[in-house]
Design a protein around this motif. Structure first.
Motif, PDB file in Angstrom:
ATOM      1  N   CYS A 205       5.234  -3.071   7.428  1.00 51.80           N
ATOM      2  CA  CYS A 205       6.084  -2.403   6.603  1.00 51.80           C
ATOM      3  C   CYS A 205       6.987  -1.483   7.307  1.00 51.80           C
ATOM      4  O   CYS A 205       6.509  -0.792   7.999  1.00 51.80           O
ATOM      5  CB  CYS A 205       5.013  -1.722   5.326  1.00 51.80           C
ATOM      6  N   THR A 206       8.267  -1.464   6.674  1.00 54.00           N
ATOM      7  CA  THR A 206       9.274  -0.646   7.351  1.00 54.00           C
ATOM      8  C   THR A 206       9.413   0.656   6.719  1.00 54.00           C
ATOM      9  O   THR A 206       9.497   0.699   5.552  1.00 54.00           O
ATOM     10  CB  THR A 206      10.372  -1.482   7.507  1.00 54.00           C
ATOM     11  N   LEU A 207       9.073   1.712   7.384  1.00 50.65           N
ATOM     12  CA  LEU A 207       9.354   3.131   6.880  1.00 50.65           C
ATOM     13  C   LEU A 207      10.378   4.094   7.851  1.00 50.65           C
ATOM     14  O   LEU A 207      10.465   3.600   8.914  1.00 50.65           O
ATOM     15  CB  LEU A 207       8.021   3.743   7.068  1.00 50.65           C
ATOM     16  N   PRO A 208      10.991   5.059   7.282  1.00 52.27           N
ATOM     17  CA  PRO A 208      11.776   5.688   8.262  1.00 52.27           C
ATOM     18  C   PRO A 208      11.048   6.350   9.323  1.00 52.27           C
ATOM     19  O   PRO A 208      11.549   6.456  10.310  1.00 52.27           O
ATOM     20  CB  PRO A 208      12.246   6.781   7.322  1.00 52.27           C
ATOM     21  N   SER A 209       9.753   6.366   9.355  1.00 54.00           N
ATOM     22  CA  SER A 209       8.934   7.062  10.417  1.00 54.00           C
ATOM     23  C   SER A 209       8.672   5.862  11.562  1.00 54.00           C
ATOM     24  O   SER A 209       8.088   6.389  12.340  1.00 54.00           O
ATOM     25  CB  SER A 209       7.874   7.898   9.749  1.00 54.00           C
ATOM     26  N   GLY A 210       8.881   4.828  10.982  1.00 56.09           N
ATOM     27  CA  GLY A 210       8.665   3.543  12.044  1.00 56.09           C
ATOM     28  C   GLY A 210       7.652   2.695  11.243  1.00 56.09           C
ATOM     29  O   GLY A 210       7.402   2.669   9.802  1.00 56.09           O
ATOM     30  N   PRO A 211       7.589   1.471  11.826  1.00 61.68           N
ATOM     31  CA  PRO A 211       6.839   0.499  11.205  1.00 61.68           C
ATOM     32  C   PRO A 211       5.254   1.002  11.132  1.00 61.68           C
ATOM     33  O   PRO A 211       4.700   1.621  12.059  1.00 61.68           O
ATOM     34  CB  PRO A 211       6.747  -0.594  12.296  1.00 61.68           C
ATOM     35  N   GLN A 212       4.720   0.373   9.924  1.00 65.99           N
ATOM     36  CA  GLN A 212       3.343   0.584   9.640  1.00 65.99           C
ATOM     37  C   GLN A 212       2.657  -0.934   9.433  1.00 65.99           C
ATOM     38  O   GLN A 212       3.173  -1.430   8.418  1.00 65.99           O
ATOM     39  CB  GLN A 212       2.933   1.692   8.350  1.00 65.99           C
ATOM     40  N   THR A 213       1.323  -0.887   9.784  1.00 64.97           N
ATOM     41  CA  THR A 213       0.667  -2.091   9.642  1.00 64.97           C
ATOM     42  C   THR A 213      -0.044  -1.680   8.322  1.00 64.97           C
ATOM     43  O   THR A 213      -0.254  -0.830   7.589  1.00 64.97           O
ATOM     44  CB  THR A 213      -0.437  -2.321  10.583  1.00 64.97           C
ATOM     45  N   ALA A 214      -0.141  -3.094   7.457  1.00 60.89           N
ATOM     46  CA  ALA A 214      -0.792  -2.875   6.094  1.00 60.89           C
ATOM     47  C   ALA A 214      -1.426  -4.073   6.010  1.00 60.89           C
ATOM     48  O   ALA A 214      -1.425  -5.004   6.585  1.00 60.89           O
ATOM     49  CB  ALA A 214       0.334  -2.565   5.016  1.00 60.89           C
ATOM     50  N   THR A 215      -2.319  -4.278   4.880  1.00 60.20           N
ATOM     51  CA  THR A 215      -3.030  -5.415   4.675  1.00 60.20           C
ATOM     52  C   THR A 215      -2.715  -5.647   3.190  1.00 60.20           C
ATOM     53  O   THR A 215      -2.734  -4.919   2.120  1.00 60.20           O
ATOM     54  CB  THR A 215      -4.571  -5.116   4.690  1.00 60.20           C
ATOM     55  N   VAL A 216      -2.304  -6.878   2.806  1.00 63.40           N
ATOM     56  CA  VAL A 216      -1.995  -7.500   1.497  1.00 63.40           C
ATOM     57  C   VAL A 216      -3.085  -8.531   0.945  1.00 63.40           C
ATOM     58  O   VAL A 216      -3.183  -9.445   1.819  1.00 63.40           O
ATOM     59  CB  VAL A 216      -0.596  -7.985   1.660  1.00 63.40           C
ATOM     60  N   ARG A 217      -3.561  -8.237   0.028  1.00 64.60           N
ATOM     61  CA  ARG A 217      -4.382  -9.269  -0.629  1.00 64.60           C
ATOM     62  C   ARG A 217      -3.714  -9.981  -1.955  1.00 64.60           C
ATOM     63  O   ARG A 217      -3.431  -9.283  -2.733  1.00 64.60           O
ATOM     64  CB  ARG A 217      -5.929  -8.748  -1.164  1.00 64.60           C
ATOM     65  N   ILE A 218      -3.637 -11.134  -1.982  1.00 66.34           N
ATOM     66  CA  ILE A 218      -3.157 -12.166  -3.043  1.00 66.34           C
ATOM     67  C   ILE A 218      -4.220 -12.864  -3.793  1.00 66.34           C
ATOM     68  O   ILE A 218      -4.998 -13.628  -2.962  1.00 66.34           O
ATOM     69  CB  ILE A 218      -1.978 -12.862  -2.651  1.00 66.34           C
ATOM     70  N   ARG A 219      -4.057 -12.488  -4.760  1.00 67.50           N
ATOM     71  CA  ARG A 219      -5.008 -13.361  -5.687  1.00 67.50           C
ATOM     72  C   ARG A 219      -4.170 -14.152  -6.903  1.00 67.50           C
ATOM     73  O   ARG A 219      -3.579 -13.551  -7.590  1.00 67.50           O
ATOM     74  CB  ARG A 219      -6.220 -12.381  -6.310  1.00 67.50           C
ATOM     75  N   ALA A 220      -4.825 -15.231  -7.219  1.00 70.87           N
ATOM     76  CA  ALA A 220      -4.227 -16.261  -8.321  1.00 70.87           C
ATOM     77  C   ALA A 220      -5.289 -17.187  -8.651  1.00 70.87           C
ATOM     78  O   ALA A 220      -6.132 -17.620  -7.855  1.00 70.87           O
ATOM     79  CB  ALA A 220      -2.726 -16.585  -8.004  1.00 70.87           C
ATOM     80  N   THR A 221      -5.176 -17.861  -9.837  1.00 72.35           N
ATOM     81  CA  THR A 221      -5.805 -19.138  -9.967  1.00 72.35           C
ATOM     82  C   THR A 221      -4.739 -20.057 -10.303  1.00 72.35           C
ATOM     83  O   THR A 221      -3.750 -20.048 -11.041  1.00 72.35           O
ATOM     84  CB  THR A 221      -6.505 -18.973 -11.427  1.00 72.35           C
ATOM     85  N   VAL A 222      -4.896 -21.312  -9.568  1.00 72.49           N
ATOM     86  CA  VAL A 222      -3.725 -22.195  -9.788  1.00 72.49           C
ATOM     87  C   VAL A 222      -4.415 -23.719  -9.887  1.00 72.49           C
ATOM     88  O   VAL A 222      -5.687 -23.978  -9.766  1.00 72.49           O
ATOM     89  CB  VAL A 222      -2.991 -22.509  -8.380  1.00 72.49           C
TER      90      VAL A 222
END
Length: 545
Positions: free
Chosen positions: A50-67
């Motif tokens: 993720c891009t922030l003014p203070s510099g890049p930061q690592t993040a975790t994204v969890r995506i859930r769905a039913t298809v």
């Protein structure tokens, strides 16, 4: 932190669209019952940057769905129980705390690549969340649920869904509920290097059905999961192989939040006005306009102003149709893969004119030379006699995406008062056209009855703003109308029906309307420059002949 704590950058343009028609188009969460029997649970955790003014930061994204675990050609493919959970590091929570933020509301826009048989396009999975507490220490976890477009395809073959760019809009508030300064913030996140080869969310086999030809590959194979993606999976970035994609400009379904835009002007809506960087650009004073406040808005509510001219062929003149408020509820966007290989983004929305609680235009005055010599002034109003329907069809052809939008609405023309050569003419309280105005209808079997038809055509070039007409960005709409005969005109036994019919009624009256940029009324973090502080459309267009 470069020697000091950097504040998060205020959002310059939170994109919440309408997928074309936008008029770019959002649907409420689909209930679980809408998912076909034999469904597949998507639950994927991915590293993001993720891009922030203070510099890049690592993040975790969890995506859930039913298809659905499979589909047939022409069947609607819908996802349910969709959620996006973003876990941001403690440094982000600390920056919010430095702003005196106690809670934060969240909006997410996840770009999902849809691929089939080598072709691909992008759709957006939108999410919102109730205010979440900002932790005093540790990571900040935000979970949003949101809007998902349905898909259809006219071709057999595996349909793939791939995670891409994630735009995040934040609205932090202090403990007393007042906004912090800045009042809105944005993050732009992309899959990190460690996510390479893991962004596939699901593969849905699409078969031709009992009467069609077999699909390529092995349609009976269970859907592919992110833990075991095929080696030949197409790249998640639509357009990277020259295939169609929905552009990320304003008026599309997939623009990233925080994208810099140029100031909007109050005129020239048909030239693709750009999103302003503030709610009230200092360089342009907003023209006066009637109130356009949406009561009880939803996440799919849009509003806009429209104005223009209508020729009155018999009188050899043009009537100015005043700035009018239009309010819409966007319908569910559908991706349509057709047998000829083309990909279309379809959307149908409904709405109404609004003026002082009524479905009508504001009253407007027109002056003509009746029968070529008698100056006649009339006060008129257009009253809506049925649903206003907006149908958009965007042909996704890389790099140009061609939009065609039809607006249909039955309108009755009412005469409130009239004056001929300076002498008042008492038309009475019920002077109106016998039937609604009528336009040539390209689909009379689907849309029977008399109604006005306006057509807008636009183009969305990847990486740029829309030109021509697109629902969410506005632009010119044209049509032709027949004015019916009048009835109920006159008082005291004086029948003026024939006079008005002879003077005004008839075919071949050209209409040109200009619609301004829409305001996404119900969005938690509104797009700057598109709405006033009280959630009315900011852009007031000027009429064009």
């Amino acid at each position: 932190m470069r020697g000091q704590r950097a504040a998060l950058r205020p959002s310059r343009a939170q994109t919440r669209g309408a997928a074309i028609a936008a008029l770019v188009a959002l649907a409420p969460l689909l209930p679980a019952a809408a998912v076909a029997l034999g469904s597949h649970e998507v639950d994927t955790r991915l590293p993001y940057l993720c891009t922030l003014p203070s510099g890049p930061q690592t993040a975790t994204v969890r995506i859930r769905a039913t298809v659905p675990d499979r589909a047939t050609v022409g069947e609607t493919i819908e996802a349910a129980d969709v959620s996006t959970t973003l876990e941001l590091p403690a440094a982000v929570a600390a920056e919010l705390t430095a702003l005196e933020a106690a809670t934060v509301r969240t909006e997410t826009t996840l770009t999902v690549g849809v691929g089939q048989n080598g072709g691909s396009t992008d759709v957006t999975w939108l999410g919102t969340a109730q205010p979440a507490a900002v932790p005093a220490e540790g990571p900040l976890t935000l979970t949003s649920t949101g809007d998902v477009p349905a898909l259809t395809t006219g071709t057999a073959g595996d349909l793939t869904l791939t995670a891409g760019h994630l735009a995040v809009g934040l609205a932090p508030s202090k403990a007393d509920g007042t906004p912090t300064g800045p009042a809105s913030l944005s993050l732009s996140c992309v899959p990190g290097p460690d996510a390479e080869g893991r962004t596939l969310l699901a593969g849905i086999p699409v078969t031709a059905g009992s009467t069609g030809t077999p699909s390529p590959g092995s349609p009976s194979t269970p859907p592919t999961t992110p833990s075991s993606p095929p080696a030949s999976s197409p790249p998640s970035s639509a357009g990277s192989s020259g295939q169609p994609s929905v552009p990320a400009g304003r008026g599309t379904a997939g623009g990233p939040a925080g994208a810099p835009r140029e100031p909007v002007s109050a005129s020239g809506a048909g030239k693709g006005p750009r999103v302003a960087t503030g709610n009230a650009p200092a360089t342009t004073a907003r023209p006066k306009a009637p109130p356009c406040v949406t009561e009880k808005p939803t996440s799919t509510s849009l509003s806009a102003y429209i104005t223009g001219y209508s020729n009155v062929r018999k009188l050899d003149g043009a009537s100015l149709i005043p700035v009018s408020c239009v309010q819409l509820e966007q319908g569910e966007p559908v991706i349509d893969f057709r047998p000829d290989g083309s990909i279309h983004l379809l959307q149908k929305s409904e709405g109404s004119l609004q003026y002082q609680g009524r479905k009508q235009s504001p009253p407007f005055t027109s002056t003509f030379l009746t029968f070529g010599f008698a100056p006649t002034t009339a006060t008129l109003v257009l009253e809506q006699a049925g649903p206003l329907v907006v149908e958009s069809d965007v042909l996704l052809v890389f790099p140009d995406n061609i939009a065609e939008t039809y607006i249909r609405v039955p309108l009755v023309l009412r005469v409130l008062d009239a004056e001929v050569n300076g002498t008042p003419l008492d038309v009475g309280p019920g002077c109106r056209t016998v039937t609604p105005l009528a336009s040539p209808e390209p689909q009379p079997a689907k849309y029977p009855g008399d109604h006005l038809v306006l057509l807008g055509k636009g183009q969305l070039l990847n990486g740029t703003d829309a030109t021509g007409y697109v629902l969410t960005s506005g632009g010119p709409l044209t049509g032709e109308v027949t004015v019916p005969a009048f009835k109920g005109c006159g008082t005291g036994g004086e029948n003026l029906d024939r006079l008005l019919t002879a003077a005004i009624s008839g075919p071949g009256n050209h209409i040109r309307q200009i619609q301004g940029q829409t305001c996404a009324v119900g969005v938690e973090v509104p797009t700057e420059g598109q709405c006033t502080a009280d959630r009315q459309p900011y852009v007031v267009p000027k009429p064009e002949r």
